[in-house]
Motif scaffolding. Structure first.
Motif, short mmCIF file in Angstrom:
data_model
loop_
_atom_site.label_atom_id
_atom_site.label_comp_id
_atom_site.label_asym_id
_atom_site.label_seq_id
_atom_site.Cartn_x
_atom_site.Cartn_y
_atom_site.Cartn_z
N LYS A 18 1.44 1.91 -2.81
CA LYS A 18 0.69 2.97 -2.14
C LYS A 18 -0.79 2.62 -2.16
O LYS A 18 -1.39 2.41 -3.21
N PHE A 20 -4.45 3.97 -0.79
CA PHE A 20 -5.22 5.08 -0.22
C PHE A 20 -6.45 4.51 0.47
O PHE A 20 -7.17 3.69 -0.10
N THR A 55 0.77 9.09 -8.96
CA THR A 55 1.09 8.69 -7.58
C THR A 55 2.55 8.31 -7.46
O THR A 55 3.22 8.64 -6.48
N VAL A 64 3.78 12.10 -1.55
CA VAL A 64 2.97 10.97 -1.12
C VAL A 64 3.86 10.04 -0.31
O VAL A 64 4.98 9.73 -0.73
N THR A 67 3.10 3.31 1.16
CA THR A 67 2.65 2.31 2.13
C THR A 67 3.79 1.35 2.41
O THR A 67 4.00 0.92 3.55
#
Length: 316
Positions: A18, A20, A55, A64, A67
């Motif tokens: 992930k 951000f 996360t 969440v 990615t």
């Protein structure tokens, strides 16, 4: 537990990444992270603040969007679960309670949302030891009582999987002792219990397995007993004859580590030996010692070593 909860109880994180933001401001919170947690055990999800634990848990709960990679509960993504609350109970942040509601009424608000009757509120209050306070307003609860009520909320639909983010935060020793026993009792029922913490001693007496992350990456995963085996004995030794002490250590082939912060110049820390062995070798060499003390290796030392960045910025 309910028949719905009797299905696969595993938690799996599979090559989860992930990021951000983007460009020069991008933050890689989780980096190709993989691990699996099974039922009947309490697993500690450990790492320093900012290691990516929250996360990861939020990715498991669909809060969440990864990615790349993924995370599943019972073999399915959270958004694929028909009755999510009957599969996984989660407490990821400090719970918010209406201060004017009683503990029982707080749970009755959530009961229809997760598909259980109002009487289930009394069942879970009994489970967490809050039955005597069922009619008290939550605004007057201590932090420990609020933590118990948060756990009661996660258990309303009798889920087989529990994800708890820093549940011991702010608890006093009595509260931590209660939490330890409670989590172990849940695991003994065959539930999967994943507990995050940035403080290893806080969960050391609670967990069966550990998953340790740093900078978003996995650095260790094993039963707690295997982590214990990584702990190394240390002997702090000091002599006015620094050269002689160095020569003794070299002849013996002992491994050494840097001295503890604040130690006098010339002190050495010998690894994997005991004080008696080091003292006897110094006596035979005619070496005068000004200090000799040993200690068993601690899990905290192992934890810090695993999560400490190397000089090149990677995790050791």
């Amino acid at each position: 537990m309910t028949s719905t909860a009797a299905a696969d109880r595993s938690v799996r994180v599979d090559h989860l990444t992930k990021i951000f933001g983007s460009g020069t401001t991008a933050v890689r919170a989780v980096d190709d992270l993989s691990f699996e947690v099974g039922p009947g055990r309490v697993t500690g999800f450990l790492g320093p603040n900012g290691a990516g634990k929250t996360t990861t848990l939020r990715s498991l709960l669909g809060l969440v969007r990864p990615t790349s990679g993924g995370a599943t509960i019972g073999g399915r993504r959270y958004d694929e679960l028909e009755r999510p609350a009957a599969v996984v109970g989660a407490a990821l942040e400090a719970a918010s309670f209406h201060p004017g509601r009683s503990a029982r009424d707080h749970l009755r608000v959530y009961a229809p949302q997760v598909g259980v009757p109002d009487r289930r509120a009394d069942d879970v209050l009994e489970l967490v030891g809050l039955a005597p306070a069922a009619d008290r307003r939550v605004g007057g609860f201590s932090l420990g009582m609020r933590q118990r009520l948060a756990l009661a909320t996660t258990l309303l639909a009798d889920p087989p999987v529990l994800l708890l983010d820093e549940p011991a935060n702010g608890l006093d020793p009595e509260g931590i002792a209660w939490l330890r026993g409670f989590l172990r009792s849940l695991a003994a029922q065959g539930r999967t219990v994943l507990v995050s913490s940035h403080v290893l001693p806080e969960v050391e007496q609670t967990v069966d397995d550990v998953v340790i992350v740093a900078h978003g990456r996995l650095v260790h995963a094993s039963p707690l007993a295997d982590l214990h085996r990584l702990a190394r004995r240390r002997v702090r030794v000091a002599s006015p004859d620094h050269a002689g002490l160095d020569a003794l250590v070299h002849r013996a082939g002992w491994a050494t580590a840097g001295p503890d912060a604040g130690a006098p110049p010339g002190d050495l820390v010998v690894l994997d030996q005991d004080a008696a062995t080091v003292g006897a070798a110094a006596f035979e060499a005619g070496l005068v010692l000004h200090h000799l003390s040993g200690q068993d290796g601690s899990l905290e030392d192992v934890f810090l070593a695993l999560t400490r960045p190397a000089p090149d910025g990677t995790v050791a």
